[in-house]
Structure formats: C-alpha cells, structure tokens
Design a protein around this motif. Structure first.
Motif, short mmCIF file in Angstrom:
data_model
loop_
_atom_site.label_atom_id
_atom_site.label_comp_id
_atom_site.label_asym_id
_atom_site.label_seq_id
_atom_site.Cartn_x
_atom_site.Cartn_y
_atom_site.Cartn_z
N SER A 49 0.84 -1.19 0.00
CA SER A 49 0.00 0.00 0.00
C SER A 49 0.88 1.25 0.00
O SER A 49 1.84 1.34 0.78
N TYR A 50 0.53 2.19 -0.88
CA TYR A 50 1.29 3.43 -1.01
C TYR A 50 0.34 4.62 -1.00
O TYR A 50 -0.67 4.64 -1.70
N THR A 65 3.40 8.03 -4.24
CA THR A 65 4.85 8.19 -4.11
C THR A 65 5.43 6.98 -3.38
O THR A 65 4.92 6.57 -2.34
N VAL A 66 6.52 6.44 -3.94
CA VAL A 66 7.11 5.20 -3.46
C VAL A 66 8.60 5.41 -3.19
O VAL A 66 9.35 5.83 -4.09
N LEU A 73 10.49 -5.85 -1.76
CA LEU A 73 10.20 -6.58 -2.98
C LEU A 73 9.51 -5.68 -4.01
O LEU A 73 9.95 -5.56 -5.16
N VAL A 74 8.43 -5.04 -3.62
CA VAL A 74 7.64 -4.27 -4.57
C VAL A 74 8.28 -2.92 -4.88
O VAL A 74 8.33 -2.50 -6.04
N SER A 75 8.77 -2.21 -3.87
CA SER A 75 9.34 -0.88 -4.13
C SER A 75 10.54 -0.98 -5.06
O SER A 75 10.70 -0.15 -5.97
N ASN A 76 11.39 -1.97 -4.88
CA ASN A 76 12.54 -2.12 -5.76
C ASN A 76 12.12 -2.50 -7.18
O ASN A 76 12.68 -2.00 -8.16
N TRP A 77 11.11 -3.37 -7.29
CA TRP A 77 10.62 -3.74 -8.62
C TRP A 77 10.05 -2.53 -9.33
O TRP A 77 10.29 -2.32 -10.53
N MET A 78 9.28 -1.71 -8.61
CA MET A 78 8.70 -0.53 -9.24
C MET A 78 9.78 0.43 -9.71
O MET A 78 9.72 0.95 -10.82
N GLY A 119 10.74 10.78 7.07
CA GLY A 119 11.05 10.20 5.76
C GLY A 119 9.87 10.26 4.81
O GLY A 119 9.24 11.30 4.63
N SER A 120 9.54 9.10 4.22
CA SER A 120 8.45 9.06 3.24
C SER A 120 7.08 9.23 3.89
O SER A 120 6.08 9.30 3.18
#
Length: 337
Positions: A49-50, A65-66, A73-78, A119-120
């Motif tokens: 979830s973002y 925003t990511v 796993l997902v953030s690096n793939w994106m 941070g984010s």
C-alpha cells in the motif's frame, strides 16, 4: 456495498524522481478519493500500500509516491522496472487517515492541523496539507524529519505551499545529521499552544511512538491523534492452537456454504476460517487491502486495525476478516461470492 475493493488496471503516465530513492508515479486513474488515502498495488505476487501525494482539491492527476526500501520486494521492482506507459494493478483509493469531518468548524478558521512525519511519511501529510489549505481556512503546521538534506522529499512543493500560504502554513525541516534525532522535548516545543489541534503522524514506528507519547504528555487527548501505520507481513501468522473456546458460535458463509464452529478467544474470523479447513480470500493481513472483506449479518464484531473501510461500510456490517473478532455470542459472517 459502498465501494469496489477489487483490483483495476491503471496506466502510469509520468514518473517524477523526487530524491535518489523516491519516485512519484502519476496514474491515469479517474478514481474519487480523499486526501490522505492510499492505493494497494499488486506486484511480484504480493501487495503493498502506497499513499497518495496528490489531493483532489489541488491536483488533476492521481499521484502515489514510493520510496525504495532496502530489501523491499515491490518498491525495488517498481523503481527498477516500471516506466511511463506501463500498467499496474491497484485497488481503488482507501484508508481513514483523512481530515476529520467538522475540523473546519472550530471557530472562525477551524481547528489547526499539526503533523509530524519521518522520511516518506511526508507523502500523505503533503496530501492532507494541500487539501486543508485549499479547501478550508485551517492553519497547517508540519515537522518533517529526514536523515539529511538530500533525503528531503517534496522540498520544492512544501516551499511553494509556504510561499502561497504564508499566514497559514509552516514547514519545519528537522535534519538528523545536523540536529540529532527528534526528541519528546522538540515535539512539545513544536506543538506550542496548539494543543487543541488535530495531530497527524506518519513515519517509522519508533518515531511515531515517540511523537504520540510526547503529545499525550503535553495533554493532547488520544482522540485528537491520527496515526497512519502500514504493517507488512510476509507470511500469515499461525492460528492459535490451544486458544480457549468461548460460549458462542461463529457461522462462516463461503461460496454459499455455511460452516458453524465454536468461537475461540482472540481468534480473528480469518483464523477461524482456517481452523475450519476453509480457504477464504486474504492477502496483506495488515488491515490495508480489503481482500478478505466479508459482511457481518448477525451479531457484532470489532476490528483491531482498519485502513481500508469507511464508516458507511462499517455501518453496513462489512469487516476485514483478518482483523475482525466476534463480540456477540452468535455471529454470522458472509464472504462475497
């Protein structure tokens, strides 16, 4: 049911490099949403979830925003694979980390909004700030903690808000490499006289715990504090093996078939379903994605965490079964077909 909690193909129209490890994905998604909500993205066989960094009052495009997370796993793939024109699977916007209804009615200008982010965690806070400034007369104050100047996300956007609303918006950047970590004293100092504000917290768990404790010490009431938590799990937790049975029954209706079993103390509906040998839908098990949604048609239930259902859906009996527990002797839960 009020909303569709399924997944939808959404095209990425643009990608904005915010910092070396943070990107904003602009989505061709004409979804209605509220500032502070998030979308859940399906990728790499899992869900994440973002939060949206856009706000419907100020932006014509939907943006999420990511930040790249070490081992994520997902953030690096994106970050490594997605480009403009690509399509991702997302839910409709969801979440309850939104401006409190009625907050604009506190006096002539409304109740102040005071936010703390790490941070984010600035992502939903920016969305809320844009919404409050454009749609109400409320003052907005943000303390944003970052590792160093290079890690500050949305520095330009925040600066523009400060220029546009000099009397209503304050942004204070706290840089750990220059000032050390945020302390309870610095939190209380930033609050100042705004103890009647609505407080919004988003960031790493230790940061939010420190801020929340400092606010409570300052005399802020718990109902004034709104916290956004995204807890991710890799494997579902095991159901309790020897949990004591309660004086009550639980009926689960899945694919039109009824299964009745004894209630067990502290057991969620999803755990009860597994105990009965059933395989209902689920994914994040963190109360974020609503994949496990079902409706309580008899009795009552409570949810440990809810980051996906709105108040109207809860009033209609919908529940996240990964977070829901029975609170009545006889409860019936019906899964969607």
């Amino acid at each position: 049911m009020g909303r569709d909690h399924g997944f939808h193909p959404v095209r990425i129209t643009r990608i904005i490099q915010e910092t070396p490890d943070t990107r904003t994905y602009v989505l061709d998604a004409p979804f209605p949403y509220r500032a502070g909500q998030f979308v859940t993205i399906k990728a790499c066989g899992t869900l994440r979830s973002y939060s949206m960094s856009s706000a419907p009052e100020t932006d014509t495009e939907v943006m999420t925003t990511v930040k790249r997370v070490s081992g994520g796993l997902v953030s690096n793939w994106m970050h490594d694979h997605l480009a403009p024109g690509d399509v991702v699977e997302t839910t409709l916007p969801a979440g309850v980390f939104c401006l409190r209804e009625g907050g604009e009615a506190g006096g002539d200008i409304g109740v102040p909004v005071v936010a703390f982010c790490g941070g984010s965690g600035i992502t939903p806070i920016l969305s809320l700030a844009k919404s409050a400034l454009a749609g109400t007369r409320r003052r907005v104050r943000v303390l944003a903690a970052d590792r160093d100047a290079a890690a500050v996300i949305f520095a330009a956007a925040l600066g523009e808000l400060a220029e546009r609303y000099p009397d209503r918006f304050e942004i204070r950047h706290h840089l750990d490499d220059l000032q050390g970590f945020v302390t309870g004293e610095s939190v209380r100092e930033f609050v100042g006289g705004d103890t009647d504000a609505d407080f919004y917290l988003c960031g790493p768990a230790p940061f939010m715990e420190l801020v929340e404790n400092a606010l409570l010490d300052r005399g802020v009431l718990p109902e004034q504090i709104f916290v956004e938590r995204f807890a991710q799990t890799t494997d579902p937790p095991p159901a309790p093996e020897e949990a004591p049975e309660q004086d009550g029954t639980l009926t689960l209706v899945l694919s039109g078939k009824r299964h009745t079993l004894a209630q067990r103390s502290g057991e969620t509906f999803l755990e009860s379903a597994r105990r009965a040998g059933l395989a209902p839908p689920f994914s994040c098990e963190a109360g974020n994605c609503a994949t496990c949604i079902a409706q309580v048609t008899e009795g009552e239930a409570k949810m440990r965490v809810n980051n996906a259902l709105d108040e109207d859906e809860i009033a209609e009996g919908w529940v996240l079964t990964c977070q829901g527990e029975p609170t009545a002797p006889h409860v019936t839960v019906v899964y969607e077909d």
